[in-house]
Design a protein around this motif. Sequence first.
Motif, PDB file in Angstrom:
ATOM      1  N   GLY A   1      76.029  41.454 -24.318  1.00 51.78           N
ATOM      2  CA  GLY A   1      76.957  40.344 -24.730  1.00 51.78           C
ATOM      3  C   GLY A   1      78.388  40.954 -24.477  1.00 51.78           C
ATOM      4  N   GLY A   2      79.372  40.580 -25.444  1.00 53.02           N
ATOM      5  CA  GLY A   2      80.704  40.910 -25.329  1.00 53.02           C
ATOM      6  C   GLY A   2      81.143  42.269 -25.565  1.00 53.02           C
ATOM      7  N   VAL A   3      80.465  43.385 -24.753  1.00 49.10           N
ATOM      8  CA  VAL A   3      81.048  44.745 -24.951  1.00 49.10           C
ATOM      9  C   VAL A   3      82.020  45.032 -23.862  1.00 49.10           C
ATOM     10  CG1 VAL A   3      79.891  46.960 -24.662  1.00 49.10           C
ATOM     11  CG2 VAL A   3      78.339  45.195 -25.572  1.00 49.10           C
ATOM     12  N   LEU A   4      82.784  45.886 -24.277  1.00 46.08           N
ATOM     13  CA  LEU A   4      83.920  46.222 -23.308  1.00 46.08           C
ATOM     14  C   LEU A   4      84.154  47.491 -23.118  1.00 46.08           C
ATOM     15  CD1 LEU A   4      87.022  44.436 -25.201  1.00 46.08           C
ATOM     16  CD2 LEU A   4      85.461  43.395 -22.841  1.00 46.08           C
ATOM     17  N   VAL A   5      84.544  48.192 -21.971  1.00 49.18           N
ATOM     18  CA  VAL A   5      84.706  49.429 -21.482  1.00 49.18           C
ATOM     19  C   VAL A   5      85.098  50.322 -22.416  1.00 49.18           C
ATOM     20  CG1 VAL A   5      85.939  51.027 -20.010  1.00 49.18           C
ATOM     21  CG2 VAL A   5      84.794  48.776 -19.025  1.00 49.18           C
TER      22      VAL A   5
ATOM     23  N   GLY B   1      76.815  44.401 -20.396  1.00 53.17           N
ATOM     24  CA  GLY B   1      78.107  43.788 -21.011  1.00 53.17           C
ATOM     25  C   GLY B   1      79.100  43.282 -19.926  1.00 53.17           C
ATOM     26  N   ASP B   2      80.358  43.715 -20.073  1.00 54.15           N
ATOM     27  CA  ASP B   2      81.440  43.594 -19.298  1.00 54.15           C
ATOM     28  C   ASP B   2      81.371  43.967 -17.890  1.00 54.15           C
ATOM     29  OD1 ASP B   2      84.258  44.473 -18.088  1.00 54.15           O
ATOM     30  OD2 ASP B   2      84.860  43.405 -19.983  1.00 54.15           O
ATOM     31  N   ALA B   3      81.698  43.096 -16.990  1.00 54.59           N
ATOM     32  CA  ALA B   3      81.450  43.692 -15.504  1.00 54.59           C
ATOM     33  C   ALA B   3      82.339  44.737 -15.056  1.00 54.59           C
ATOM     34  CB  ALA B   3      82.073  42.373 -14.559  1.00 54.59           C
TER      35      ALA B   3
END
Length: 164
Positions: free
Chosen positions: A107-111, A127-129
């Motif tokens: 889901g909404g996981v960021l670097v 998560g995040d691209a």
Amino acid sequence: MPLLKNGKEVTEDKWVRVEDDADLPEDCHALVSMGRWLKDRETLLTRNKPIGVALESSDNPDEIMDDLDRFSLIAVDFPQFKDGRGFSYGRLIRHRGGYQGELRATGGVLVDQLHYLARCGYDAVDGDARITESAWAEANSRFREVYQPTGDGRKTVMQKRHAG
């Protein structure tokens, strides 16, 4: 979205998310909701293929703690980057529960969260691209010192101060 396991990109995810009202395919690695696991536990235990459980941020991981050895995958949803319950769930599952299988953040996981995810016991991220192999490596080498104790064996700043 990219899927990384232990910092390496995975091109093919063998897990299939099965909706609660859908028939369970016999020939795949099935990922079911916690609700479905709790409802259909006995039937799911008869499968000859690996089973995984997906936790939403509103689920209580204590409800599956006695079954952790039954799962090949536990996927924890981060509905948005500012919802930190998934970090706590990872710690509970991996460190207190002793879970040995794949623990995946979705889901909404960021670097910027990769370092903390790894410290909480996650070994896979979907998560995040912008999450790439190089981002994983950089995030997990960014901080030489840590303040919070986890099960990763790293000594905290406070432990180092009192040791000397």
